[in-house]
Design an enzyme around this catalytic site. Structure first.
Site, PDB file in Angstrom:
ATOM      1  N   ASP A  11      33.688   6.317 -12.602  1.00  0.00           N
ATOM      2  CA  ASP A  11      32.584   6.045 -13.526  1.00  0.00           C
ATOM      3  C   ASP A  11      32.471   7.237 -14.463  1.00  0.00           C
ATOM      4  OD1 ASP A  11      30.155   4.869 -14.551  1.00  0.00           O
ATOM      5  OD2 ASP A  11      29.035   6.331 -13.378  1.00  0.00           O
ATOM      6  N   SER A  12      31.693   7.050 -15.531  1.00  0.00           N
ATOM      7  CA  SER A  12      31.419   8.155 -16.441  1.00  0.00           C
ATOM      8  C   SER A  12      30.665   9.278 -15.723  1.00  0.00           C
ATOM      9  CB  SER A  12      30.574   7.649 -17.611  1.00  0.00           C
ATOM     10  OG  SER A  12      29.420   6.986 -17.120  1.00  0.00           O
ATOM     11  N   TYR A  43      29.176   7.744 -21.477  1.00  0.00           N
ATOM     12  CA  TYR A  43      30.191   7.057 -22.277  1.00  0.00           C
ATOM     13  C   TYR A  43      29.537   6.045 -23.226  1.00  0.00           C
ATOM     14  CZ  TYR A  43      34.087   8.458 -19.078  1.00  0.00           C
ATOM     15  OH  TYR A  43      35.025   9.140 -18.346  1.00  0.00           O
ATOM     16  N   GLY A  44      28.379   5.555 -22.824  1.00  0.00           N
ATOM     17  CA  GLY A  44      27.776   4.381 -23.476  1.00  0.00           C
ATOM     18  C   GLY A  44      27.425   4.532 -24.937  1.00  0.00           C
ATOM     19  N   CYS A  74      32.265   1.662 -14.085  1.00  0.00           N
ATOM     20  CA  CYS A  74      31.451   1.859 -15.289  1.00  0.00           C
ATOM     21  C   CYS A  74      31.559   0.623 -16.187  1.00  0.00           C
ATOM     22  CB  CYS A  74      31.982   3.092 -16.011  1.00  0.00           C
ATOM     23  SG  CYS A  74      31.152   3.467 -17.546  1.00  0.00           S
ATOM     24  N   ASN A  75      30.428  -0.006 -16.469  1.00  0.00           N
ATOM     25  CA  ASN A  75      30.450  -1.200 -17.328  1.00  0.00           C
ATOM     26  C   ASN A  75      31.002  -0.872 -18.709  1.00  0.00           C
ATOM     27  OD1 ASN A  75      28.689  -3.844 -16.414  1.00  0.00           O
ATOM     28  ND2 ASN A  75      28.158  -2.005 -15.263  1.00  0.00           N
ATOM     29  N   THR A  76      30.660   0.298 -19.224  1.00  0.00           N
ATOM     30  CA  THR A  76      31.135   0.680 -20.556  1.00  0.00           C
ATOM     31  C   THR A  76      32.659   0.813 -20.542  1.00  0.00           C
ATOM     32  OG1 THR A  76      29.065   1.884 -20.900  1.00  0.00           O
ATOM     33  CG2 THR A  76      30.898   2.422 -22.371  1.00  0.00           C
ATOM     34  N   GLU A 154      17.841   8.189 -14.281  1.00  0.00           N
ATOM     35  CA  GLU A 154      18.311   9.511 -13.851  1.00  0.00           C
ATOM     36  C   GLU A 154      17.153  10.471 -13.579  1.00  0.00           C
ATOM     37  OE1 GLU A 154      21.500  10.877 -16.373  1.00  0.00           O
ATOM     38  OE2 GLU A 154      22.851   9.428 -15.426  1.00  0.00           O
ATOM     39  N   CYS A 188      25.095  -2.424 -16.229  1.00  0.00           N
ATOM     40  CA  CYS A 188      25.228  -0.963 -16.297  1.00  0.00           C
ATOM     41  C   CYS A 188      25.058  -0.435 -14.880  1.00  0.00           C
ATOM     42  CB  CYS A 188      24.138  -0.402 -17.211  1.00  0.00           C
ATOM     43  SG  CYS A 188      24.061   1.402 -17.230  1.00  0.00           S
ATOM     44  N   THR A 189      25.833   0.607 -14.568  1.00  0.00           N
ATOM     45  CA  THR A 189      25.799   1.171 -13.214  1.00  0.00           C
ATOM     46  C   THR A 189      24.388   1.519 -12.727  1.00  0.00           C
ATOM     47  OG1 THR A 189      26.248   3.268 -14.333  1.00  0.00           O
ATOM     48  CG2 THR A 189      28.093   2.208 -13.201  1.00  0.00           C
ATOM     49  N   HIS A 190      23.534   1.960 -13.670  1.00  0.00           N
ATOM     50  CA  HIS A 190      22.225   2.469 -13.278  1.00  0.00           C
ATOM     51  C   HIS A 190      21.189   1.369 -13.004  1.00  0.00           C
ATOM     52  CE1 HIS A 190      24.094   6.008 -14.882  1.00  0.00           C
ATOM     53  NE2 HIS A 190      23.007   6.743 -14.818  1.00  0.00           N
TER      54      HIS A 190
END
Ligand code: DGL
Length: 269
Positions: A11-12, A43-44, A74-76, A154, A188-190
């Protein structure tokens, strides 16, 4: 390829641990090596050229290990640079988050109106639109870039009832809800951490976690190809590209538990 080789996950940054967590829970016997490119996160908000360059060095790092598959958590990265990975590593099975989440959403949506929330780069790539169109050509996809959500998560602002996060979620989602979506992909990961708070704001929406969908697809594919590890309990290793100090606290946030090994810092080119 050896069944007991590692599954490489990247992931980023640390957010991809939401995907690693699902994989660990679904596939407890797998050896997993996780890499978070914390030196270059996020990255997004970056260009395709820059994201692709970072992604190729992420996979290059993971290929220092004997890996039987790579998971683009990472979705991006999956939206923007998946083809570059497949081209550079033609022998390596590549898994991602976009196709599994799209499939799950297309199956679950009753009215065929699917919302996608993600980073700017993911939305601009139209990867979700293409993946959903390939499965359900009649579906309508309504996407929204939500750049404020990553920093909120975050900073730990994902507890149900958080007034700031609720306000931001309503601001982003209200137009999609008004447009009649019945299913929402958390692209998105988050965002899996925001599930409870999104449910609080929109209890009728069907929520699809790209992290959960990715782990489910990976498990089914390894089962089908008879590539499941026959270890008794997997070994997990964690690497980041920037200072590892303090990262463990954030990692605990995403894993919702302690890591079972420490996080190491590495230099990647
Ligand atoms: N991991 C990214 C994603 O899933 C979010 C953070 C970033 O922008 O790098 O799209």
């Amino acid at each position: 390829m050896d069944k007991n080789s590692y599954i490489g996950v990247f992931d980023s940054g640390i957010g991809g641990l939401t995907v690693a967590k699902e994989i660990m829970e679904n596939l407890p016997n797998e050896n997993i090596v996780y890499f978070g490119d914390t030196a270059h996160v996020p990255y997004g908000s970056r260009s395709k050229r820059q994201i692709t360059q970072y992604v190729l060095s992420d996979v290059k790092f993971l290929s220092r290990f004997e890996i039987k598959a790579v998971v683009i958590a990472c979705n991006t990265a999956d939206s923007v640079a998946r083809e570059a990975v497949e081209e550079a590593y033609p022998q390596l099975p590549v898994f991602g988050v976009v196709a599994p989440a799209s499939r799950m959403a297309a199956e679950k949506s009753k009215n065929g109106r699917i919302g996608v929330i993600a980073t700017k780069a993911t939305v601009a790539s139209k990867a979700y639109d293409r993946a959903i169109a390939a499965i359900a050509p009649e579906a309508v996809v309504l996407s929204k870039a939500c750049p404020l959500l990553v920093p909120l998560v975050e900073n730990g602002r994902f507890q149900p009832g958080d007034p700031v996060t609720q306000m931001v979620i309503r601001e982003y989602l209200e137009p999609l809800v008004q447009d009649g979506i019945d299913t929402l992909i958390l692209g998105c990961t988050h965002y899996p951490l925001l599930m409870d708070i999104i449910r609080e704001c929109y209890p009728d929406l069907q929520l699809i976690s790209s992290s959960e969908a990715a782990a489910d697809t990976l498990r089914k594919s390894l089962e089908k190809d008879d590539m499941l590890s026959d270890n008794e309990g997997g070994q997990h290793r964690f690497f980041v590209s920037d200072d590892a100090a303090g990262v463990e606290d954030v990692a605990r946030l995403f894993m919702r538990r302690e890591l079972n090994s420490s996080i190491e810092q590495v230099t990647v080119e």
